[in-house]
Design an enzyme around this catalytic site. Sequence first.
Site, PDB file in Angstrom:
ATOM      1  CD  GLU A 140     -12.546  22.952  29.261  1.00  0.00           C
ATOM      2  OE1 GLU A 140     -13.291  23.297  30.202  1.00  0.00           O
ATOM      3  OE2 GLU A 140     -11.982  23.780  28.525  1.00  0.00           O
ATOM      4  CE1 TYR A 199      -9.736  29.960  31.982  1.00  0.00           C
ATOM      5  CE2 TYR A 199      -9.863  32.345  31.795  1.00  0.00           C
ATOM      6  CZ  TYR A 199     -10.371  31.097  31.501  1.00  0.00           C
ATOM      7  OH  TYR A 199     -11.501  30.975  30.748  1.00  0.00           O
TER       8      TYR A 199
END
Length: 545
Positions: free
Chosen positions: A334, A408
Site C-alpha cells: 500500500e 497485479y
Amino acid sequence: MRNIVLILAIFTTATNISCAQVLSDKDGKYTEADSLRGSLRPERAFDVQKYHLKLKVEPEKQFISGSNSISFIAEENLKTIQIDLFENMKVDSILQQGKKLDYNRKHNAVFIDLKEKIETDEKGEIQFYYSGNPIVAKNAPWDGGFVWDKDKNGDPWVGVAVQGTGASLWYPNKDHQSDEPEEVQLDIAVPNGLMNVSNGQFLGEKDLGNGFTEWSWKTVNPINNYNVMINIANYEHFHDTYKNLDLDYYVLPYNLEKAKKQFAEVKDIMACFYEKMGPYPFEEDGFKLVETPYLGMEHQSAVAYGNEYMMGYKGTDLSGTGIGLKWDFIIIHESGHEWYGNSITAKDIADMWVHEGFTSYTESIYIECRWGKDDALEYLKGLRDNIENKETVIGDYGVNAEGSGDMYYKGSNLLNTIRSIYNDDGLWWNTLRDYTATFKHQLVNTQQVEDFFNHATKVDLQPVFDQYLRHTDLPKLEFRKKDGKTQARWVADVENFKMPVDIFIKGVEKRIYPSKNWQTLDGNPDLNDIKINELKFYIDSNLGK
C-alpha cells in the site's frame, strides 16, 4: 514452503489478493449507469479544483450529514453539470451563490441546472448538502462502503474503502479517475473522545460544544477521489521522520507497542523506494499509517493498515516461497501505491494495471533492496501461481470497468520481463526513476507508459506490451529438431511478434532473438539441454511437453 491450496482459496474468496480494489464483473454487459460513471459526458466538462467536505459522523446511527463545496473551472460552456452521489443518499439542497438549484437524479448521477451559466475557463462553485446512511461494506476492502466497528475497548472504530465501487457512495464528487482536485479539506465532526484522521496536513481540532469535536485536515497535492478518506477511532498517535518527511502513525491504544515495532520497517521502505523509485511524491502532506478495521488501502498520505501486525499477507506468503514472510505485505504494497496509483494515476480504470502492476513490482523492489536480486526474482516467479491468463489485463474504456485481477502479478512479471529485455540494470533503474519523476502527480494512459519504457531501449517493446496486456495467452516459445537442426520460434496473438529471451544451453546462459518464423540455433543443441531462464522471463514453451 508452497501452500497452493491456501493461496487459491484466498484468491477465490477475495477475487484479487492484493486488496486494492473491487474488480468489475460485467462480462461485457454494461448499463446506462456504467456509462454515466465511466464516460466524460458534456455535463462533466469541468476541472475540479477543490473539495471542502464538512461532515458530522454519527457512528451509533451509522449516519453522515453535511456538505461538500465543489470548486471547478469550466472546460466548455456549462449550464448543467453532473455530480455523482449514490441514489440511497439524500440530496438536501444544492446552492450556487446562495441560490437553490434545481436538479434531477438518474441512477447514481445528479444533474444540476446552474442559475448562472459558466463560460469556458471561468471558475464556478456549488455547495452540495446531503445526508444518509451510506452503503455498509460486507467485506471491505473488496466491496466498497463504510465499516462501522468497535475496538476491543468498545469504542467506535470506523473506516471507509471505496475504490472500484466509487467515492460517490459517501460524498458528492465528479467520480471519474481522470479528474483529481488540486486540494481537499476535510472538517469531520465525531463524538467527543474519538479522533478522525484524514489525508494531508492536520489543521487542528475544535470542540463544537454539542458532544462532537471537529477534526480538520487538508491536502495540498492532487488526490484521487477514492483516496479521500476518514478514519475514526480512539487513536494513539506517535511520530517519526525520514529525511524531510514526516511519518505519523495512528493506532488503537492497546496496539501501541506492537505498532512501534512493526512500523519501524517504514524507514527501510522509504530508503529503498527513494533509491529505486525517487523521493516520496507527497512530502508536503506527509506519510501516515492508520490502523483500520479492514485489511488495507492505499489512501494517499493516510495509508490504511489492518494486517494485524503480522508478517506476510495476514501471516501467509502469497508467493509460496517463504520470502513473503520476511516483511509486512500491507505496509509495503500500500505504501508503494503512493508512487504508482496515487502520484501516477490512470485516466480510465480500464488501465488499472498502471497502478497494480507497478505496485506489485514494488514488492520485489523492496525484497531486492533488503535481501538481494535472487530472492526478488524467486518471489516474482512464485507469484505466477496466482495468474489465471483467462481475461485481458486491460479492461473496457469509458464504462467504469477494470481489467482482470491478473493486473497485479501478470503486470509485475511483465515489468520484470521488460527489465530482462533491457539486460542492463543501470538502465532499468534510471528509466524507472525517470518515469516516476516525469509523470509525478499526472494522469496517464497505457500507451504513454508503453511509449516511455519503449523509448529507453532499441528493442521494440510494443509487441510485448500488446501480447501481455491486450491478449490472454502468454507468448509461447516453441523448439523443434528438423533436418538435424535445432530451431525456435514464437507463437503469439500479435502479428510479427518478436522478443529476445535468455535460455540456458548445458547451463550456459545465452540470449536468442526468435521471431514467428523458425530460426536455427547456433550449435544445434539437443532439446534436452535447453532451459528457459524462467526467473527473468515469464513465457510459455513446449520444452518438456
